[in-house]
Every structure is written in C-alpha cells, then in structure tokens.
Design an enzyme around this catalytic site. Structure first.
Site, mmCIF file in Angstrom:
data_model
loop_
_atom_site.group_PDB
_atom_site.id
_atom_site.type_symbol
_atom_site.label_atom_id
_atom_site.label_comp_id
_atom_site.label_asym_id
_atom_site.label_seq_id
_atom_site.Cartn_x
_atom_site.Cartn_y
_atom_site.Cartn_z
ATOM 1 C CG HIS A 106 -1.871 -1.136 0.982
ATOM 2 N ND1 HIS A 106 -3.141 -0.957 2.094
ATOM 3 C CD2 HIS A 106 -2.358 -1.932 0.378
ATOM 4 C CE1 HIS A 106 -3.592 -2.139 1.786
ATOM 5 N NE2 HIS A 106 -3.475 -2.757 0.742
ATOM 6 C CE1 TYR A 110 -2.749 -6.501 3.349
ATOM 7 C CE2 TYR A 110 -2.284 -4.538 4.488
ATOM 8 C CZ TYR A 110 -2.908 -5.307 3.809
ATOM 9 O OH TYR A 110 -4.252 -4.906 3.531
#
Length: 806
Positions: free
Chosen positions: A267, A274
């Site tokens: 992102h 993540y």
C-alpha cells in the site's frame, strides 16, 4: 495475462510419464515441503479423529451420480460472494446464490485427511475410507469450477481460501496420480496461483507484491513439483529461481517489497501487518527450496534475511508499535516467529546448513532457551534510521533484566510517505498517527501505555496537534481516482526522516504540515528528537496555526492506568481521577513504565497534566469507549504564532539524575543538541550556519551527526532525508489557490520512480582529510575550514571518518 505468458513458453506439458518424487535433485524439495506442512508418518491417529474427519464432508453432500460424475452443494468463497452483495439482486435471489458451502472448509477437511493418509498406522478399512473421501472431494472441487481456466482466478485474494486445498493435493500427489487426477490438479494449481508470472522479464519487474508472496508463491512451486516430466519440472524451477531472486531484490519507488533500509512495503508504505504474512509464505518457499540448486541467489537471500531481521528490531516481543499499525491501531497486532524458524532451517545465504542469526532470533521470539543448539539471543539494542518508513529507532538494555530491551520509535510522514490509512471501518480517528509520534514501548510489555478503549486519538505521544472533538477528528472518506473509499493523506513537505551514528546515537526531524482537507493547512511545526543512549531530547519550533476554536498541544505521554497506577510529578505521586492541573514552570514527570520527563516551559506555553476517566470512540465503528488514562502535554494555546517547546525523556533509567545535554541551536532553521557523550546532532531544516564544535554550516536541508573517536578522528553521519522520488510540484495536488488537495497515493505518476541522489555539503571547522579510501565523499579545504560533500540516495545516511590534515 500470466497464463498466456506460461502457454507461450510451454504450450503443453507431458503427463504421459510416471510421476516420481523420490529421485533426482528435486527429491529434497518434496521432503522439505512435507516437513513444513507437518507430514508425520509415525503419527498414530485415533478412530475418533478419523470419524470426525469423515463427518466434515457431510455438509457438502458429495455423491457419485449414475453417469460417474460428482455432484454436491454449490461450492464458493467469500471473496466472490462479497461482489454479489451490491444491492443489484433482490433478497430472494441473493439468498439463493449465497446458500453455498465454502471451499476453504473443504480444503481444511482435505488437508487433515491428507495428513492422516501419510501416516503408517491406518487400518486398511480406514485408509480406504479416507482415500475415497479425498478423491471424491478432489473431483467435487474440480466439478464446482476450481479448475484450470476458471473465472474464479481473477477474484481478489483467492489464495486465502484455497491454500489448504492446494496443500492437500500436494501431500496426496501419489494418490491423485494413481487415480488419474494429477493433470487436472497440477493445472488448476498453476492457474489459480498465476504461475506464469515467473516469465516476467527482468526489466518489467518493478516490485514484489507481498500478497503474492503470502497467498500464491509457495503453491506456484508446489504446482511445478506436480509435473511428472522431470525435465519440465527442472525448467520451471530454474525459471522460478531467476524470477523470484529478481523480484525480491526489486522495489522501485513506493512499490511493494523490501527496501534498502529493511522496510517492507505494501500500500505504498512500510506495513508490518502485511510484511509478517509475506514472510510466512516466503519463508516456506525458501525452506522448501533449501539445499537444492533452485534456492534463491545469495544476494536475494541476504536482502530478504536483512528485512526479516529488521522486523524484530521495530517490534517488541513480536508486538507491533501503534505508530506502525497502519489502519489497525488496536494494540493487538503482532508479527510471527514462524518465518525465523523456517528461514533458519533453510540455511544461511553463505551456505551454512543452519542460519545461526535467525535461529537465535527465533529462539528468543518463541521464548525458547535455544533452537537447533543455538542459544536464544538477547533482545536487540542499538539505533537505526529507516527513512523509507520515516522512522528513527533506539533500543536500550533494561537495567532490571539485561536480556530485555525497551524500544523508542519516532515517526513522521512526507510528500512521498502517507501519514495515515483510513477506511470506512478502520482507523477512523488516526489522522495524527504520524505527526511526529514518539512511542516508547517498555521492556516490560505489561506496562505498555496504549489501550484502545478510552484512548484520546488527538494525543499520540510526541505529536503536535490541534485538539479536536472526535466528531471533527473522524475521517470523512471519499472515492478518489485509482483508489477505493479510503484516506491516505500526504504532506507538502519532503523533510522527514532519521539519522544514526554509532550504537547509541540517533536523531529524527520533520517539517510538519497539516492538510487542507480538514482546513488544517495553517498547522505547521518543526520537530526533532535526539537520542543519546537512554536520553531523548525533543525540540519544537515554529508551531503555528490559525485555528481559533481549539488549543494546539504537544503530547508528552498518554498512559493507560487501569489500576490507578500513580504518576510522579516533581517526585510526588498522583493518581486521583478527575485531576486536571496546569504548571507554568519546569516540571518533572515519571510515568508508570519508569520513564522520566523533564519539561521546560518556553514563553507563554504551559504544562498540563490530566488523570481522567476518558470517553472516546472505537477506531473501527465509532462506538463509545471508556478507559482511565494519565496524560501530560505542553499547551501552545489557541492559534499559536511561533511557539516552541523543549523536553527530555530518560527511558527506564536506573537513577533519576537529570539528563546531561546542551542545546546548541533551537530556531526555525536549525535544531542542534550536544549529548553527554560529546555527540553533536544537527537538524538543518534549511541551508544555514550554526555554532557546533565542528560543524559550521550545511548548504541543504539535512541532518548531521558528529563524534570524536580514537581521540582525534571525527566520525560523521550525513543525510538529506528527502527521498527525492520526484522534484518540483505534483500538479494534481495543487488547487487554483496553490493549496494542497487530496489525492490517492495509488494515482501518483511518480509512485514507482526511483530515489535520486541528493548532494549535501557541510562545512567543518579546521582542515581534515578522509580516513577511508574509496569513499564517495569529497573534501575541499576553503580558508581555515573543510567542505565535505556527499551524495545520498534512498535517504540512506553516509557515514565518514575524517582525520586531521597534517
């Protein structure tokens, strides 16, 4: 696209040869992956467990029809079903289409069956029953559309739903081969895991997607291992090695993957939540390929290992600090110890059978005395600058338990790096998360300051903010081009980052600028932190805004006190709920974790202390929350015009002696501090002169740290924190009045642009020469002084040693 790439290179695969997983150089890969999956031939499975496993297939109503085909309940997955819930279908139709069984539930049952079938203790009757159930389930999944060419493959994040199914097929590779299902199983695994991506050209690889590393990578490898033709299998593995090694070493601009400083990007930002999942999949793959010719290259292995080791630096006992929590500021995020285990067992990049560093790290994280006869490491100590995260990190040894360390982290944001990530049900009040937060995570995690319920989202420690009611702080989300309904705000400033020198000294500085979206474009401040061993000196200047309704504050700490833990104020304890006290002279605080705060009063500022039963809102849905907190802050008042602050923190000190430091300069051009060890640190917010012992000037916004070593040498660390991903103005972010507008980070044309070299020249008193041959720095004597010029890229500090000219 990926299947087309695959078919261009491999129009057909040969399934006419007998499947063999026991010979050749690929044999170790099967045993490695079996070990990772927990296949245990000597396990004894009770009849009760077998019966329970077989019962798990009943909801699917799998049956063989007269024509030999398989039928059952419709099989689906939630990632597809969510697209049906759009308001287009009437209630009856939606109910009918959603009346399905889930493929992950089937996969879990099949994976358990597969592990049972790989044991040696089954009776012939139980083995037959389990084999029949597994084969029927495999045919059922295929008949329901989980097959090569299926449209399911294009649905987002499907790998979360299919991983158990694929693992079960891999474990039962011999059984599905015997029943003529090897081709269909192998092809569906290649299809669903987009395995053709291994044929991406090197020049087309610009990043590594951590979702792919998590949800597809290891099953790509396993799909290749289901190829019966040995030569085809080897060719695919060789291609995978080349592609994966290149992918792990590539992360252009804000692209996903691993950065030179160890940040893990997703992102368009450093995102441990993540990253931990990426390492779960990646470590399985690296272990599976371990000891074979198909292991990733040594540079890729070293680079990956560095990022994994860095993960245990910026977390504490696997707990992720709030300032790194992204869109989930709950206090519950943790990394996993598992990747350290499998990466250790995969061997070191240099070829050792066990990676001792990773083994020691795993033992510590898993709270084991040793792993593979390698003693557990003590918790890390030291300093680090991670400028792709705009973060300074300092860790110091606990005087109460030398095996533990506290963690101090300062973080900001910039015109490249977003300051928050907010969705309709995530982080609704987190706008100020990275407004120069200084988060202290104690060596004893039970004394952690953060607690979600009742937390005042205006008062992250260290931040300078306008204190708003929560209904005004709450994010207002909109649909932006190239994005979902979300908010990821950027600054207009490029100056936000860190520097480090030696083992104990670091610094962080940023130019803070609020966003026009919330009419806070007038909010500005220049903030800095200077880390000297257990002392952190915090300076602020140029604190300004025109908000006439609410006060501007710099928060010292906000600490949960569920059991009315006392705060010491000028050596007197205070734990009376309802306390709200103002101080107009220098004040000392001691928080429940044992940190000491020495706060100076500057100008008209006052110090405020609150010990309150606080009412707030949940970060995800805004529902009311409540908790008890002690808070200390510097009150800059309404619409400050040029406010300053100064305070120092001693982190978990063994005594209560006042910190030893000297402020060299404290204005809007330069923040500079000399620590007790003689280290001098300078935050040049612009080109300026200063009065340091050695440093006299810098020609660009930069950060400089100096220390005399060996009695005569001058150690320097220099960095311009500008990542220099683009120059000039991003026209989409400027309105007709020249003020910033909201854009999506995903729409930025410079998102994958490479960091460009930035040149900085500093002036050092006296004549010096470089101590290390081959350095990229250059020096020039000018009058009685020396100009030192360096180029930094990726905002990576350049460390030099100078010796006096003779």
């Amino acid at each position: 696209m990926y299947d087309q790439m695959l078919r261009e290179e491999n129009p057909n695969f040969n399934f006419e040869v007998e499947f063999d997983d026991t010979s050749g150089e690929t044999a170790t890969l099967y045993s490695n992956f079996d070990q990772h999956l927990g296949v245990k031939p000597n396990s004894v499975i009770s009849q009760e467990k077998i019966d329970q496993n077989l019962a798990k297939y009943q909801p699917f109503k799998i049956q063989t029809l007269a024509d030999g085909s398989i039928s059952g309940e419709p099989l689906d997955h939630p990632n597809r079903q969510k697209f049906l819930k759009t308001g287009i279908l009437n209630e009856h139709t939606e109910e009918m289409l959603l009346d399905t069984q889930q493929v992950r539930d089937l996969g879990k049952a099949m994976l358990e069956t597969a592990k049972f079938l790989r044991t040696n203790s089954l009776s012939s009757e139980n083995r037959h029953a389990l084999e029949s159930a597994f084969i029927d389930a495999t045919q059922y999944a295929i008949s329901q559309g989980f097959t090569n060419g299926s449209g399911y493959q294009i649905v987002s994040h499907l790998g979360y739903q299919t991983r158990e199914l694929f693992d079960s097929l891999f474990i039962m590779r011999q059984l599905i081969s015997e029943h003529g299902l090897l081709k269909e199983s192998q092809q569906l695994m290649m299809w669903f895991n987009a395995s053709g991506r291994i044929y991406e050209k090197d020049e087309d690889i610009i990043d590594s997607n951590v979702d792919i590393l998590n949800t597809q990578l290891q099953w790509m490898v396993k799909s290749f291992l289901l190829l019966p033709d040995h030569n085809e299998r080897v060719a695919m593995l060789n291609q995978l090695q080349q592609w994966l090694s290149q992918t792990l070493l590539t992360s252009d601009g804000l692209g996903g993957g691993f950065k030179p400083d160890g940040s893990t990007f997703h992102h368009s930002q450093h995102y441990p939540a993540y990253g931990k999942d990426a390492f779960n999949g990646l470590s399985a793959t690296i272990f599976g390929l371990g000891g074979s010719p198909y292991q990733i290259t040594q540079p890729a292995h070293e680079y990956t290992k560095d990022a994994l080791l860095k993960m245990r630096i910026y977390t504490k006992e696997m707990v992720t600090p709030i300032v790194l929590s992204g869109r989930h500021p709950t206090g519950e995020q943790k990394i996993s110890a598992t990747p350290y285990k499998w990466m250790a067992l995969a061997g070191s990049p240099s070829g050792d059978s066990i990676d001792q560093e990773l083994a020691a790290a795993y033992a510590n994280l898993a709270k084991m005395p040793e792993f593979e006869e390698i003693p557990a490491e003590d918790e890390p100590v030291g300093v680090w600058a991670m400028n792709y995260s705009s973060t300074a990190i300092s860790r110091g040894t606990s005087f109460q338990d030398p095996s533990l360390s506290w963690l101090a982290m300062a973080r900001g944001f910039s015109r490249y790096l977003v300051g928050n990530e907010t969705y309709e049900a995530n982080n609704l009040y987190g706008r100020y998360l990275q407004y120069g937060q200084l988060e202290l995570t104690p060596s004893d995690l039970s004394k952690r300051p953060f607690s979600h319920d009742g937390w005042d989202w205006n008062r992250f420690p260290g931040t300078t903010t306008i204190h708003l009611p929560n209904d005004e702080l709450k994010a207002t989300l909109s649909q932006l081009p190239a994005a979902g309904i979300e908010e990821m705000l950027l600054s207009t400033e490029s100056y936000s980052g860190a520097n480090a020198l030696g083992d104990d000294n670091a610094m962080f500085a940023m130019k803070l600028h609020g966003h026009k979206k919330y009419e806070q474009q007038s909010l500005r401040a220049r903030k800095s932190y200077f880390f000297f061993d257990d002392t952190i000196v915090a300076l602020g200047s140029g604190v300004v805004n025109n908000e006439s309704r609410y006060p501007t504050e710099t928060t010292l700490f906000q600490h949960s006190v569920p059991n009315l833990e006392p705060i010491e104020i000028n050596n007197s304890p205070e734990n009376q709920l309802g306390t709200d006290t103002t101080f107009s002279s220098d004040t000392k605080f001691k928080d429940p974790a044992g940190n000491l705060y020495f706060v100076q009063v500057k100008g008209d500022e006052t110090i405020r202390f609150l010990y309150q039963d606080q009412h707030s809102n949940a970060q995800n849905d805004g529902s009311p929350t409540q908790g008890q907190f002690a808070t200390a802050l510097i009150n800059h008042g309404i619409a400050p015009e040029d406010s300053q602050y100064e305070y120092a923190v001693r982190v978990e000190p063994a005594d209560e002696i006042e910190p030893n430091y000297t402020v060299i300069q404290h204005d809007n051009k330069v923040h500079a501090v000399r620590g007790g060890s003689g280290v001098e640190s300078f935050a040049f917010f612009e080109a300026a002169t200063t009065t340091g012992t050695h440093v006299l000037a810098a020609d660009t916004p930069s950060q400089v740290m100096t220390q005399i070593t060996n009695g005569r040498n001058l150690s320097l660390s220099i960095v311009n924190p500008d990542l220099a991903i683009y120059t000039g103005t991003d026209p989409d972010q400027v309105d007709e009045n020249g003020e910033q507008v909201e854009v999506s980070i995903y729409s930025r044309p410079w998102r994958y642009s490479l960091s460009q070299p930035v040149q900085t020249t500093i002036t050092v008193k006296g004549h010096w020469q470089l101590n290390q041959p081959g350095s990229q720095a250059t020096i020039r004597h000018t009058g009685e002084n020396t100009e030192v010029t360096v180029k930094t890229t990726h905002a990576t500090p350049e460390r030099l040693s100078l010796t006096p000219s003779t």
